[in-house]
Design an enzyme around this catalytic site. Structure first.
Site, PDB file in Angstrom:
ATOM      1  N   ALA A   1       0.847  -1.199  -0.012  1.00 40.45           N
ATOM      2  CA  ALA A   1       0.092  -0.248   0.023  1.00 40.45           C
ATOM      3  C   ALA A   1       0.828   1.445   0.046  1.00 40.45           C
ATOM      4  O   ALA A   1       1.983   1.185   0.626  1.00 40.45           O
ATOM      5  CB  ALA A   1      -0.820   0.020   1.255  1.00 40.45           C
ATOM      6  N   CYS A   2       0.652   2.249  -1.034  1.00 43.68           N
ATOM      7  CA  CYS A   2       1.308   3.393  -0.850  1.00 43.68           C
ATOM      8  C   CYS A   2       0.352   4.579  -0.939  1.00 43.68           C
ATOM      9  O   CYS A   2      -0.778   4.493  -1.173  1.00 43.68           O
ATOM     10  CB  CYS A   2       2.372   3.423  -2.127  1.00 43.68           C
ATOM     11  SG  CYS A   2       1.777   3.839  -3.617  1.00 43.68           S
ATOM     12  N   LEU A   3       1.006   5.823  -1.009  1.00 40.81           N
ATOM     13  CA  LEU A   3       0.228   7.052  -0.691  1.00 40.81           C
ATOM     14  C   LEU A   3      -0.804   7.039  -2.213  1.00 40.81           C
ATOM     15  O   LEU A   3      -1.819   7.317  -1.839  1.00 40.81           O
ATOM     16  CB  LEU A   3       1.231   8.255  -0.917  1.00 40.81           C
ATOM     17  CG  LEU A   3       0.540   9.545  -0.263  1.00 40.81           C
ATOM     18  CD1 LEU A   3       0.582   9.502   0.976  1.00 40.81           C
ATOM     19  CD2 LEU A   3       1.535  10.596  -0.606  1.00 40.81           C
TER      20      LEU A   3
END
Lengths: 102, 351
Positions: free
Chosen positions: A8-10
Protein backbone atom coordinates in the site's frame (compact mmCIF):
# COMPACT_ATOMS: atom_id res chain seq x y z
CA UNK A 1 6.69 -21.60 1.16
CA UNK A 2 3.48 -19.75 0.40
CA UNK A 3 3.49 -15.98 0.78
CA UNK A 4 0.62 -13.51 0.87
CA UNK A 5 1.83 -10.00 0.10
CA UNK A 6 -0.07 -6.74 0.57
CA UNK A 7 1.44 -3.47 -0.61
CA UNK A 8 0.00 0.00 0.00
CA UNK A 9 1.36 3.41 -0.89
CA UNK A 10 0.26 7.00 -0.88
CA UNK A 11 -1.30 7.32 -4.31
CA UNK A 12 -1.46 3.66 -5.24
CA UNK A 13 0.14 4.17 -8.63
CA UNK A 14 3.85 3.60 -8.35
CA UNK A 15 5.47 2.44 -5.12
CA UNK A 16 2.95 -0.27 -4.31
CA UNK A 17 3.24 -1.75 -7.78
CA UNK A 18 7.01 -1.57 -7.94
CA UNK A 19 7.46 -3.09 -4.48
CA UNK A 20 5.10 -5.89 -5.46
CA UNK A 21 7.10 -6.53 -8.62
CA UNK A 22 10.42 -6.58 -6.77
CA UNK A 23 9.19 -9.06 -4.15
CA UNK A 24 7.41 -11.22 -6.73
CA UNK A 25 10.62 -11.56 -8.68
CA UNK A 26 12.66 -12.43 -5.60
CA UNK A 27 10.04 -14.99 -4.45
CA UNK A 28 9.93 -16.69 -7.84
CA UNK A 29 13.71 -16.91 -7.86
CA UNK A 30 13.62 -18.79 -4.58
CA UNK A 31 10.76 -21.02 -5.68
CA UNK A 32 8.15 -19.62 -3.32
CA UNK A 33 4.51 -19.24 -4.23
CA UNK A 34 3.33 -15.66 -3.85
CA UNK A 35 -0.02 -13.91 -4.23
CA UNK A 36 -0.28 -10.15 -4.15
CA UNK A 37 -2.80 -7.50 -3.20
CA UNK A 38 -1.95 -3.91 -4.14
CA UNK A 39 -3.80 -1.20 -2.29
CA UNK A 40 -3.90 2.49 -2.98
CA UNK A 41 -6.10 5.47 -3.49
CA UNK A 42 -6.89 5.31 -7.16
CA UNK A 43 -7.97 1.88 -8.17
CA UNK A 44 -10.09 -1.08 -7.21
CA UNK A 45 -7.77 -3.45 -5.44
CA UNK A 46 -7.71 -7.11 -6.35
CA UNK A 47 -8.31 -8.61 -2.94
CA UNK A 48 -6.66 -11.73 -1.65
CA UNK A 49 -9.24 -14.46 -1.29
CA UNK A 50 -9.86 -16.13 2.05
CA UNK A 51 -8.40 -19.38 0.68
CA UNK A 52 -5.22 -17.60 -0.35
CA UNK A 53 -4.88 -16.08 3.10
CA UNK A 54 -5.58 -19.38 4.82
CA UNK A 55 -3.02 -21.18 2.67
CA UNK A 56 -0.28 -18.61 3.19
CA UNK A 57 2.56 -19.59 5.52
CA UNK A 58 3.66 -16.02 5.98
CA UNK A 59 2.15 -12.58 5.33
CA UNK A 60 4.26 -9.65 4.19
CA UNK A 61 2.78 -6.17 4.61
CA UNK A 62 4.73 -3.53 2.71
CA UNK A 63 3.06 -0.29 3.61
CA UNK A 64 3.40 3.46 3.52
CA UNK A 65 -0.18 4.07 4.62
CA UNK A 66 -2.63 2.06 6.72
CA UNK A 67 -3.57 -1.23 5.14
CA UNK A 68 -7.30 -1.78 4.74
CA UNK A 69 -8.52 -4.94 6.43
CA UNK A 70 -5.38 -5.74 8.34
CA UNK A 71 -7.42 -7.90 10.75
CA UNK A 72 -7.86 -10.48 7.97
CA UNK A 73 -4.36 -11.67 8.77
CA UNK A 74 -4.77 -12.15 12.51
CA UNK A 75 -2.92 -15.16 13.84
CA UNK A 76 -0.61 -15.43 10.84
CA UNK A 77 3.10 -14.72 11.04
CA UNK A 78 3.31 -11.15 9.75
CA UNK A 79 6.32 -9.29 8.44
CA UNK A 80 5.66 -5.57 8.62
CA UNK A 81 7.95 -3.41 6.45
CA UNK A 82 7.90 -0.09 4.62
CA UNK A 83 7.23 0.00 0.90
CA UNK A 84 10.51 1.75 0.22
CA UNK A 85 12.47 -0.95 1.99
CA UNK A 86 10.67 -3.67 0.06
CA UNK A 87 11.43 -1.85 -3.15
CA UNK A 88 15.15 -1.42 -2.49
CA UNK A 89 16.03 -4.55 -0.57
CA UNK A 90 13.74 -7.38 -1.71
CA UNK A 91 16.47 -9.93 -0.93
CA UNK A 92 16.69 -8.84 2.70
CA UNK A 93 12.90 -8.84 3.10
CA UNK A 94 12.67 -12.35 1.68
CA UNK A 95 15.44 -13.53 4.04
CA UNK A 96 13.48 -12.11 6.95
CA UNK A 97 10.29 -13.77 5.79
CA UNK A 98 12.04 -17.12 5.60
CA UNK A 99 13.49 -16.59 9.07
CA UNK A 100 10.03 -15.89 10.42
CA UNK A 101 9.00 -19.43 9.59
CA UNK A 102 11.91 -21.16 11.27
CA UNK B 1 2.66 -1.72 30.66
CA UNK B 2 0.45 -2.31 27.67
CA UNK B 3 -1.13 1.14 27.73
CA UNK B 4 2.16 2.94 27.31
CA UNK B 5 3.33 0.57 24.64
CA UNK B 6 0.20 1.20 22.58
CA UNK B 7 0.49 4.95 23.07
CA UNK B 8 4.08 4.81 21.97
CA UNK B 9 3.23 2.82 18.83
CA UNK B 10 0.51 5.27 17.86
CA UNK B 11 2.75 8.30 18.16
CA UNK B 12 5.71 6.54 16.61
CA UNK B 13 3.49 5.87 13.59
CA UNK B 14 2.30 9.48 13.30
CA UNK B 15 3.85 9.64 9.85
CA UNK B 16 1.90 6.58 8.71
CA UNK B 17 -1.39 7.98 10.05
CA UNK B 18 -0.73 11.32 8.43
CA UNK B 19 0.11 9.71 5.07
CA UNK B 20 -3.09 7.66 5.25
CA UNK B 21 -5.02 10.92 5.70
CA UNK B 22 -3.24 12.47 2.72
CA UNK B 23 -3.88 9.38 0.62
CA UNK B 24 -7.65 9.69 1.12
CA UNK B 25 -7.53 13.47 0.77
CA UNK B 26 -5.86 13.60 -2.66
CA UNK B 27 -8.88 12.38 -4.67
CA UNK B 28 -11.02 15.09 -3.04
CA UNK B 29 -8.65 17.83 -4.18
CA UNK B 30 -8.41 16.19 -7.56
CA UNK B 31 -12.17 16.24 -8.13
CA UNK B 32 -12.39 19.81 -6.85
CA UNK B 33 -9.45 20.98 -8.91
CA UNK B 34 -10.56 19.42 -12.19
CA UNK B 35 -14.15 20.60 -11.77
CA UNK B 36 -12.96 24.12 -10.94
CA UNK B 37 -10.63 24.21 -13.94
CA UNK B 38 -13.36 23.02 -16.30
CA UNK B 39 -15.63 25.74 -14.94
CA UNK B 40 -13.15 28.34 -16.19
CA UNK B 41 -14.32 27.42 -19.70
CA UNK B 42 -17.64 29.04 -18.85
CA UNK B 43 -16.05 32.48 -18.88
CA UNK B 44 -15.53 34.99 -16.10
CA UNK B 45 -19.17 35.73 -15.36
CA UNK B 46 -21.02 32.54 -14.73
CA UNK B 47 -24.80 32.74 -14.70
CA UNK B 48 -26.71 31.10 -11.87
CA UNK B 49 -28.24 27.82 -12.92
CA UNK B 50 -25.83 27.21 -15.78
CA UNK B 51 -23.84 24.00 -15.89
CA UNK B 52 -20.61 25.94 -15.36
CA UNK B 53 -21.97 27.23 -12.06
CA UNK B 54 -22.50 23.64 -10.90
CA UNK B 55 -18.97 22.77 -11.94
CA UNK B 56 -17.64 25.82 -10.11
CA UNK B 57 -19.56 24.92 -6.95
CA UNK B 58 -18.28 21.36 -7.06
CA UNK B 59 -14.77 22.70 -7.49
CA UNK B 60 -15.09 24.99 -4.49
CA UNK B 61 -16.51 22.23 -2.31
CA UNK B 62 -13.64 19.90 -3.21
CA UNK B 63 -10.99 22.53 -2.55
CA UNK B 64 -12.58 23.47 0.76
CA UNK B 65 -13.47 20.16 2.31
CA UNK B 66 -10.31 18.21 1.61
CA UNK B 67 -9.14 19.41 5.02
CA UNK B 68 -11.80 17.59 7.09
CA UNK B 69 -11.42 14.50 4.90
CA UNK B 70 -7.77 14.44 5.78
CA UNK B 71 -8.50 14.80 9.49
CA UNK B 72 -11.14 12.05 9.30
CA UNK B 73 -8.84 9.53 7.67
CA UNK B 74 -5.91 10.39 9.88
CA UNK B 75 -8.17 9.43 12.80
CA UNK B 76 -9.36 6.37 10.86
CA UNK B 77 -5.77 5.25 10.51
CA UNK B 78 -5.39 5.32 14.30
CA UNK B 79 -8.60 3.69 15.47
CA UNK B 80 -10.43 2.37 12.39
CA UNK B 81 -14.05 3.14 11.63
CA UNK B 82 -15.01 4.77 14.98
CA UNK B 83 -12.46 7.50 14.23
CA UNK B 84 -13.99 8.71 10.96
CA UNK B 85 -16.94 10.70 12.32
CA UNK B 86 -15.00 12.47 15.09
CA UNK B 87 -12.25 13.23 12.60
CA UNK B 88 -14.65 14.87 10.15
CA UNK B 89 -16.20 17.04 12.83
CA UNK B 90 -12.92 18.08 14.38
CA UNK B 91 -11.52 18.81 10.92
CA UNK B 92 -14.40 21.13 10.05
CA UNK B 93 -14.10 22.76 13.45
CA UNK B 94 -10.40 23.34 12.85
CA UNK B 95 -11.27 25.03 9.58
CA UNK B 96 -13.86 27.25 11.23
CA UNK B 97 -11.43 28.55 13.82
CA UNK B 98 -8.95 29.39 11.04
CA UNK B 99 -6.32 26.83 11.93
CA UNK B 100 -6.65 25.27 8.50
CA UNK B 101 -4.52 22.37 7.51
CA UNK B 102 -2.25 22.31 10.54
CA UNK B 103 -5.09 22.40 13.04
CA UNK B 104 -6.95 19.68 11.19
CA UNK B 105 -3.89 17.46 11.12
CA UNK B 106 -3.30 17.86 14.83
CA UNK B 107 -7.01 17.52 15.58
CA UNK B 108 -7.25 14.36 13.51
CA UNK B 109 -4.38 12.73 15.34
CA UNK B 110 -5.61 13.79 18.77
CA UNK B 111 -9.22 12.77 18.22
CA UNK B 112 -8.15 9.44 16.76
CA UNK B 113 -6.00 8.78 19.78
CA UNK B 114 -8.71 9.93 22.22
CA UNK B 115 -11.32 7.70 20.59
CA UNK B 116 -8.95 4.77 20.63
CA UNK B 117 -8.22 5.21 24.32
CA UNK B 118 -11.86 5.76 25.30
CA UNK B 119 -12.90 2.62 23.44
CA UNK B 120 -10.42 0.70 25.55
CA UNK B 121 -12.34 1.56 28.71
CA UNK B 122 -14.00 -1.56 30.14
CA UNK B 123 -17.47 -1.10 31.58
CA UNK B 124 -20.09 -3.49 32.95
CA UNK B 125 -21.64 -5.60 30.19
CA UNK B 126 -24.91 -3.70 30.26
CA UNK B 127 -23.21 -0.41 29.40
CA UNK B 128 -20.50 -1.74 27.13
CA UNK B 129 -22.50 -1.83 23.91
CA UNK B 130 -23.80 1.70 24.49
CA UNK B 131 -20.26 2.87 25.18
CA UNK B 132 -19.26 1.91 21.65
CA UNK B 133 -21.58 4.64 20.41
CA UNK B 134 -20.83 7.14 23.13
CA UNK B 135 -17.03 7.05 23.15
CA UNK B 136 -16.65 8.92 19.83
CA UNK B 137 -19.06 11.55 21.13
CA UNK B 138 -16.95 12.19 24.20
CA UNK B 139 -13.66 12.15 22.32
CA UNK B 140 -15.03 14.67 19.82
CA UNK B 141 -16.22 16.97 22.60
CA UNK B 142 -12.99 16.74 24.57
CA UNK B 143 -10.69 17.32 21.60
CA UNK B 144 -13.01 20.00 20.18
CA UNK B 145 -12.83 22.03 23.38
CA UNK B 146 -9.10 21.46 23.64
CA UNK B 147 -8.61 22.56 20.05
CA UNK B 148 -10.59 25.78 20.39
CA UNK B 149 -9.22 26.88 23.76
CA UNK B 150 -5.67 25.60 23.82
CA UNK B 151 -4.07 24.84 20.48
CA UNK B 152 -6.39 26.89 18.26
CA UNK B 153 -5.13 30.43 18.94
CA UNK B 154 -1.40 29.80 18.47
CA UNK B 155 -1.98 27.73 15.33
CA UNK B 156 -4.30 30.37 13.90
CA UNK B 157 -1.57 32.94 14.50
CA UNK B 158 0.99 30.72 12.86
CA UNK B 159 -1.28 30.15 9.87
CA UNK B 160 -1.84 33.90 9.58
CA UNK B 161 1.86 34.48 9.64
CA UNK B 162 2.45 31.72 7.11
CA UNK B 163 -0.25 33.04 4.79
CA UNK B 164 1.13 36.58 4.94
CA UNK B 165 4.65 35.34 4.46
CA UNK B 166 3.86 33.08 1.49
CA UNK B 167 1.55 35.53 -0.27
CA UNK B 168 4.10 38.31 0.18
CA UNK B 169 6.97 36.31 -1.27
CA UNK B 170 7.03 37.98 -4.67
CA UNK B 171 9.25 36.81 -7.48
CA UNK B 172 12.57 36.55 -5.67
CA UNK B 173 11.05 34.79 -2.68
CA UNK B 174 9.14 32.38 -4.86
CA UNK B 175 12.36 31.65 -6.70
CA UNK B 176 13.98 30.63 -3.40
CA UNK B 177 10.91 28.59 -2.49
CA UNK B 178 11.21 26.92 -5.88
CA UNK B 179 14.85 26.13 -5.22
CA UNK B 180 14.07 24.49 -1.90
CA UNK B 181 11.15 22.51 -3.31
CA UNK B 182 13.18 21.52 -6.36
CA UNK B 183 15.99 20.27 -4.18
CA UNK B 184 13.65 18.22 -1.99
CA UNK B 185 11.85 16.85 -5.04
CA UNK B 186 15.07 15.93 -6.79
CA UNK B 187 16.82 13.92 -4.11
CA UNK B 188 14.63 10.94 -3.30
CA UNK B 189 12.23 10.29 -6.21
CA UNK B 190 8.86 10.10 -4.54
CA UNK B 191 10.25 9.30 -1.09
CA UNK B 192 9.65 11.24 2.13
CA UNK B 193 11.42 14.43 0.99
CA UNK B 194 9.52 14.63 -2.30
CA UNK B 195 6.28 13.91 -0.49
CA UNK B 196 7.04 16.71 1.96
CA UNK B 197 7.24 19.27 -0.79
CA UNK B 198 4.25 17.93 -2.73
CA UNK B 199 2.14 17.75 0.44
CA UNK B 200 3.13 21.31 1.25
CA UNK B 201 2.15 22.38 -2.27
CA UNK B 202 -1.30 20.82 -1.99
CA UNK B 203 -1.77 22.07 1.58
CA UNK B 204 -1.33 25.74 0.73
CA UNK B 205 -4.15 25.49 -1.81
CA UNK B 206 -6.26 25.86 1.32
CA UNK B 207 -5.09 29.47 1.56
CA UNK B 208 -5.46 30.14 -2.18
CA UNK B 209 -1.82 29.83 -3.08
CA UNK B 210 -1.15 28.05 -6.35
CA UNK B 211 2.47 28.86 -7.10
CA UNK B 212 3.91 26.00 -4.96
CA UNK B 213 1.79 23.50 -6.86
CA UNK B 214 2.99 25.00 -10.12
CA UNK B 215 6.57 24.51 -8.96
CA UNK B 216 5.79 20.99 -7.81
CA UNK B 217 4.24 20.05 -11.14
CA UNK B 218 7.22 21.40 -13.06
CA UNK B 219 9.96 19.74 -11.04
CA UNK B 220 8.36 16.32 -10.82
CA UNK B 221 8.98 15.47 -14.48
CA UNK B 222 12.55 16.78 -14.56
CA UNK B 223 14.53 13.81 -13.12
CA UNK B 224 13.03 11.11 -15.40
CA UNK B 225 13.16 13.30 -18.51
CA UNK B 226 16.71 14.32 -17.68
CA UNK B 227 17.88 10.73 -17.24
CA UNK B 228 16.19 9.77 -20.49
CA UNK B 229 17.94 12.54 -22.36
CA UNK B 230 21.25 11.69 -20.70
CA UNK B 231 21.11 8.05 -21.76
CA UNK B 232 20.12 9.14 -25.25
CA UNK B 233 23.06 11.55 -25.54
CA UNK B 234 25.78 9.24 -24.22
CA UNK B 235 24.53 5.63 -24.26
CA UNK B 236 28.06 4.38 -23.63
CA UNK B 237 27.84 5.51 -20.00
CA UNK B 238 24.91 3.23 -19.19
CA UNK B 239 24.49 -0.50 -18.77
CA UNK B 240 21.95 -2.43 -20.80
CA UNK B 241 19.36 -2.53 -18.04
CA UNK B 242 19.87 1.13 -17.22
CA UNK B 243 19.35 2.04 -20.84
CA UNK B 244 16.08 0.15 -20.89
CA UNK B 245 14.80 1.98 -17.83
CA UNK B 246 15.99 5.31 -19.17
CA UNK B 247 14.35 4.71 -22.53
CA UNK B 248 10.94 4.18 -20.98
CA UNK B 249 11.28 6.85 -18.30
CA UNK B 250 10.04 9.72 -20.48
CA UNK B 251 6.76 7.86 -20.89
CA UNK B 252 6.28 7.62 -17.14
CA UNK B 253 7.19 11.28 -16.71
CA UNK B 254 4.89 12.62 -19.40
CA UNK B 255 1.89 10.39 -19.00
CA UNK B 256 1.97 9.51 -15.33
CA UNK B 257 4.01 12.42 -14.01
CA UNK B 258 5.98 10.43 -11.48
CA UNK B 259 9.65 10.30 -10.67
CA UNK B 260 9.83 6.82 -9.15
CA UNK B 261 11.09 5.36 -12.41
CA UNK B 262 14.44 7.00 -11.67
CA UNK B 263 14.97 4.77 -8.61
CA UNK B 264 16.41 1.79 -10.53
CA UNK B 265 18.68 4.18 -12.42
CA UNK B 266 19.89 5.84 -9.25
CA UNK B 267 20.31 2.60 -7.34
CA UNK B 268 23.30 1.55 -9.41
CA UNK B 269 25.06 4.89 -9.16
CA UNK B 270 23.49 6.62 -6.22
CA UNK B 271 25.33 9.83 -5.55
CA UNK B 272 26.13 10.87 -9.11
CA UNK B 273 22.54 10.47 -10.28
CA UNK B 274 21.15 12.08 -7.13
CA UNK B 275 23.43 15.11 -7.39
CA UNK B 276 22.47 15.61 -11.02
CA UNK B 277 18.71 15.29 -10.51
CA UNK B 278 18.84 17.52 -7.43
CA UNK B 279 20.64 20.26 -9.36
CA UNK B 280 18.37 20.00 -12.41
CA UNK B 281 15.22 19.94 -10.35
CA UNK B 282 16.41 22.91 -8.29
CA UNK B 283 17.02 24.88 -11.48
CA UNK B 284 13.55 24.03 -12.77
CA UNK B 285 12.09 25.04 -9.40
CA UNK B 286 13.83 28.41 -9.47
CA UNK B 287 12.53 29.20 -12.96
CA UNK B 288 8.98 28.11 -12.14
CA UNK B 289 9.03 30.03 -8.87
CA UNK B 290 10.55 33.21 -10.24
CA UNK B 291 7.99 33.49 -12.99
CA UNK B 292 5.18 32.66 -10.53
CA UNK B 293 3.96 29.60 -12.41
CA UNK B 294 0.54 28.70 -11.04
CA UNK B 295 -1.29 25.39 -11.16
CA UNK B 296 -4.70 25.17 -9.55
CA UNK B 297 -5.38 21.49 -10.16
CA UNK B 298 -3.38 18.79 -8.43
CA UNK B 299 -3.28 16.38 -11.33
CA UNK B 300 -0.11 14.75 -12.47
CA UNK B 301 1.23 13.97 -15.87
CA UNK B 302 -0.17 14.91 -19.19
CA UNK B 303 -3.45 16.24 -17.80
CA UNK B 304 -1.75 19.04 -15.88
CA UNK B 305 -0.50 20.69 -19.05
CA UNK B 306 -3.98 22.02 -19.72
CA UNK B 307 -4.27 23.69 -16.35
CA UNK B 308 -1.16 25.85 -16.13
CA UNK B 309 -1.68 29.60 -16.28
CA UNK B 310 1.63 30.05 -18.12
CA UNK B 311 2.29 26.95 -20.25
CA UNK B 312 5.37 28.50 -21.83
CA UNK B 313 7.05 29.02 -18.47
CA UNK B 314 6.23 25.43 -17.59
CA UNK B 315 7.84 24.21 -20.79
CA UNK B 316 10.86 26.45 -20.24
CA UNK B 317 11.50 25.31 -16.68
CA UNK B 318 11.11 21.65 -17.60
CA UNK B 319 13.36 22.02 -20.62
CA UNK B 320 16.16 23.82 -18.78
CA UNK B 321 15.91 21.44 -15.83
CA UNK B 322 15.99 18.39 -18.08
CA UNK B 323 19.04 19.58 -19.99
CA UNK B 324 20.80 20.42 -16.73
CA UNK B 325 20.20 16.93 -15.34
CA UNK B 326 21.42 15.29 -18.54
CA UNK B 327 24.59 17.37 -18.80
CA UNK B 328 25.53 17.09 -15.12
CA UNK B 329 24.94 13.37 -14.88
CA UNK B 330 26.89 12.62 -18.05
CA UNK B 331 29.71 14.86 -16.90
CA UNK B 332 29.88 13.12 -13.52
CA UNK B 333 29.62 9.67 -15.05
CA UNK B 334 32.18 10.64 -17.69
CA UNK B 335 34.88 11.45 -15.12
CA UNK B 336 34.06 8.45 -12.94
CA UNK B 337 35.64 5.02 -13.17
CA UNK B 338 32.40 3.11 -13.57
CA UNK B 339 33.22 0.09 -15.67
CA UNK B 340 30.15 -0.55 -17.78
CA UNK B 341 31.46 -3.87 -19.13
CA UNK B 342 31.88 -5.29 -15.62
CA UNK B 343 28.48 -4.02 -14.52
CA UNK B 344 26.81 -5.56 -17.55
CA UNK B 345 28.42 -8.90 -16.84
CA UNK B 346 27.09 -8.74 -13.28
CA UNK B 347 23.63 -7.97 -14.59
CA UNK B 348 23.70 -11.01 -16.80
CA UNK B 349 24.75 -13.22 -13.92
CA UNK B 350 21.82 -11.94 -11.90
CA UNK B 351 19.35 -13.14 -14.49
Amino acid sequence: MKIALVTACLAGVAHSKMAAMALKKEAKKRGHEICVEEQGGHKLPVKLSQEQIDAADVVILAKMVKIAGENRFEGKPILDVSVNKALRHPVMIMDKAEELLK
Amino acid sequence: MKFWEETKTIFKNTGLHFRTGVSYMLPVILIGGVAGSVAVLGGTEIADGSIWKIFKDIGEIGLKYFVPVMAAYTAYSICDTPGIAPGFIVGILAQQIDTGYLGALLGGILVGYATYMLLKVRLPDMLQSTWGFMAPVFSTLIIGVFLVYVVGPPIAMLMDFLTDFLTGLGEGGSGILGAVMGFLGGIDYGGPFSKTQSTFATAVMDIDLFVPLGICGAIVVVPPLGMCLAAFLKPKLYTKTEKEYAKSSWLYAIIGGFTEIVIPLAAGDLWRVTVATAIGSTVAGIIAGYFLLELSTPVLGVAQWFFYDKPLIFALSVLVGTITVALVVNLLKGISDRDIAVLEREEEEME
